[in-house]
Design a protein around this motif. Structure first.
Motif, short mmCIF file in Angstrom:
data_model
loop_
_atom_site.label_atom_id
_atom_site.label_comp_id
_atom_site.label_asym_id
_atom_site.label_seq_id
_atom_site.Cartn_x
_atom_site.Cartn_y
_atom_site.Cartn_z
N ASN A 84 0.85 -1.18 0.00
CA ASN A 84 0.00 0.00 0.00
C ASN A 84 0.89 1.23 0.00
OD1 ASN A 84 -2.79 -1.26 0.57
ND2 ASN A 84 -1.51 -2.10 2.20
N ILE A 85 0.66 2.10 -0.97
CA ILE A 85 1.50 3.30 -1.07
C ILE A 85 0.80 4.34 -1.94
CG2 ILE A 85 2.83 2.71 -3.16
CD1 ILE A 85 4.56 3.89 0.03
N THR B 4 4.90 -11.19 -7.31
CA THR B 4 4.37 -11.40 -5.97
C THR B 4 2.87 -11.19 -5.89
OG1 THR B 4 4.86 -9.12 -5.44
CG2 THR B 4 6.53 -10.75 -4.84
N TYR B 5 2.21 -11.15 -7.05
CA TYR B 5 0.76 -10.96 -7.03
C TYR B 5 0.14 -11.69 -8.21
CZ TYR B 5 2.21 -7.43 -10.40
OH TYR B 5 2.79 -6.79 -11.46
N LEU B 8 -3.45 -7.47 -11.52
CA LEU B 8 -3.28 -6.03 -11.36
C LEU B 8 -4.43 -5.33 -12.07
CD1 LEU B 8 -1.67 -3.41 -10.80
CD2 LEU B 8 -0.40 -3.88 -12.90
N LYS B 46 -2.75 5.59 -6.12
CA LYS B 46 -2.32 4.76 -5.00
C LYS B 46 -2.29 3.31 -5.42
CE LYS B 46 -3.65 7.68 -1.20
NZ LYS B 46 -4.43 7.86 0.02
N ILE B 47 -1.44 2.58 -4.76
CA ILE B 47 -1.42 1.13 -4.95
C ILE B 47 -1.92 0.49 -3.68
CG2 ILE B 47 0.09 -0.87 -5.25
CD1 ILE B 47 1.80 0.92 -7.10
N ARG B 48 -2.89 -0.38 -3.83
CA ARG B 48 -3.40 -1.11 -2.68
C ARG B 48 -3.42 -2.60 -3.01
NH1 ARG B 48 -5.32 1.35 1.56
NH2 ARG B 48 -6.00 3.51 1.44
N THR B 49 -3.17 -3.38 -2.00
CA THR B 49 -3.15 -4.82 -2.19
C THR B 49 -4.31 -5.44 -1.43
OG1 THR B 49 -0.74 -4.69 -2.32
CG2 THR B 49 -1.70 -6.88 -2.02
N LYS B 56 -3.98 -12.69 -4.64
CA LYS B 56 -3.41 -11.41 -4.25
C LYS B 56 -3.58 -10.43 -5.41
CE LYS B 56 0.53 -9.68 -1.67
NZ LYS B 56 1.82 -9.99 -1.09
N LYS B 58 -3.50 -6.54 -6.89
CA LYS B 58 -3.00 -5.17 -6.74
C LYS B 58 -3.96 -4.22 -7.43
CE LYS B 58 1.13 -6.25 -4.98
NZ LYS B 58 1.82 -5.69 -3.82
N GLN B 60 -4.39 -0.41 -8.67
CA GLN B 60 -3.76 0.89 -8.90
C GLN B 60 -4.92 1.86 -9.10
OE1 GLN B 60 -1.78 1.76 -12.61
NE2 GLN B 60 -0.06 2.71 -11.55
#
Lengths: 127, 211
Positions: A84-85, B4-5, B8, B46-49, B56, B58, B60
């Motif tokens: 999260n960023i 790792t996901y 997206l 923002k990037i949220r996972t 998983k 992601k 954006q």
């Protein structure tokens, strides 16, 4: 620059309570709200001197941005590595990184040329 | 480094100025870090996972704040977007009426298969309400888009909205993949269909597995 520093710069042989085998041993979290920014071992430790705007800017009429020198960063090549960023709009070919949950920042920067991100160790918590 | 996901998704927040799009991006809107520097420059995305049924994912998420005053969002902004949150303010009639204009803007600029959801934000401000929940629901039915009332201030339904949109994108993607790659025995007819799919330009729907 001494030899030992250049070795550190490559993220090799650096080991301390936060760094193991050149990467972050622990989860990287926001200092203020605890939001998870990076998973373990997802950033490479690098030493480089950079001016980073202060998280708390002194208020005043003077619009000058106050910076401080920061030396230690986690290098993240792919932005989707982040859990999260937040990314700000671009200023002079950089985007600043902020907490996705509480907006605290800058916790680092993103270079528009290389597309790489750098998170300042002094601006985050390890957990 | 290994990926790792699993997926997206690029999402956009769209709606009139002042409806609370930027607040929706926060978990803590009220006691947010109220600091000049970041807020002065403004957040681009923002990037949220999230964990979506064991995958998983992601997200954006692009905040279009600051551009909406031009009444349209440019094609470039829509490029590659898979989901759009249409946000209005329940205390602002005009922002609700403008949802139709935003939908038209999307139809003109975004990919035809983009998933949409309507959010009636600021539903905590009941005393100032100008748009009833029923009218929101009616609009959603009219356009066959999912709808939910949210309060970014109280963190009400915000997370639910993002999960719902992401889940719908994932479902659409899987459906498309299945259509181009039918399970079970492949008859000649199916094979032909699969070939047809391949000739079409690659849409974002096939991208998840590539990433």
């Amino acid at each position: 620059m001494s030899d030992s520093e250049s070795v550190e710069k490559n993220g090799i042989e650096v080991s301390n309570e936060y760094v193991e085998n050149g990467t972050n041993k622990l989860i990287v979290k926001c200092k203020f709200c605890g939001s998870k920014m990076l998973d373990k071992k997802s950033g490479t430790f690098v030493k480089q001197e950079k001016d980073l705007p202060l998280m708390q800017q002194e208020t005043g009429k003077d619009a000058e941005v106050q910076n401080e020198k920061v030396n230690e960063f986690y290098h993240v090549e792919n932005m989707y590595t982040f859990e999260n960023i937040g990314f700000t709009h671009t200023v002079d070919n950089y985007k600043y990184l902020s907490c996705a949950d509480c907006d605290a920042g800058p916790v680092g920067y993103y270079d528009m040329n290389t597309k790489h991100s750098f998170v300042a160790l002094s601006r985050i918590n390890h957990a | 480094m290994a990926k790792t996901y699993d997926c997206l998704f690029k999402l956009l927040l769209i709606g009139d100025s002042g409806v609370g799009k930027t607040s929706i991006l926060f978990r803590f809107s009220e006691d947010a870090f109220n600091i000049s520097f970041i807020s002065t420059i403004g957040i681009d995305f923002k990037i949220r996972t999230i964990d979506l049924d064991g995958k998983k994912v992601k997200l954006q998420i692009w905040d279009t704040a600051g551009q909406e005053r031009f009444r349209t969002i440019t094609t470039a902004y829509y490029r590659g977007s898979m989901g759009i949150m249409l946000v209005y303010d329940v205390t602002n009639e005009k922002s609700f009426e403008n949802i139709k204009n935003w939908i038209r803007n999307i139809e003109e600029n975004a990919s035809a298969d983009v998933e949409k959801m309507i959010l009636g934000n600021k539903c905590d401000l009941d005393a100032k309400r100008q748009v009833s929940k029923e009218r929101g629901e009616q609009l959603a039915v009219e356009y066959q888009i999912k709808f939910v009332e949210t309060s970014a201030k109280d963190s009400l339904n915000v997370e639910y909205a993002f999960y719902t949109l992401a889940r719908d994108i994932k479902a659409k993607m899987e459906k498309k993949q299945e259509a181009s790659n039918p399970p079970g025995g492949r008859s000649g007819a199916h094979q032909l269909k699969a070939n047809e799919q391949q000739r079409k330009p690659t849409s974002w729907l096939s991208r998840c597995s590539v990433l």
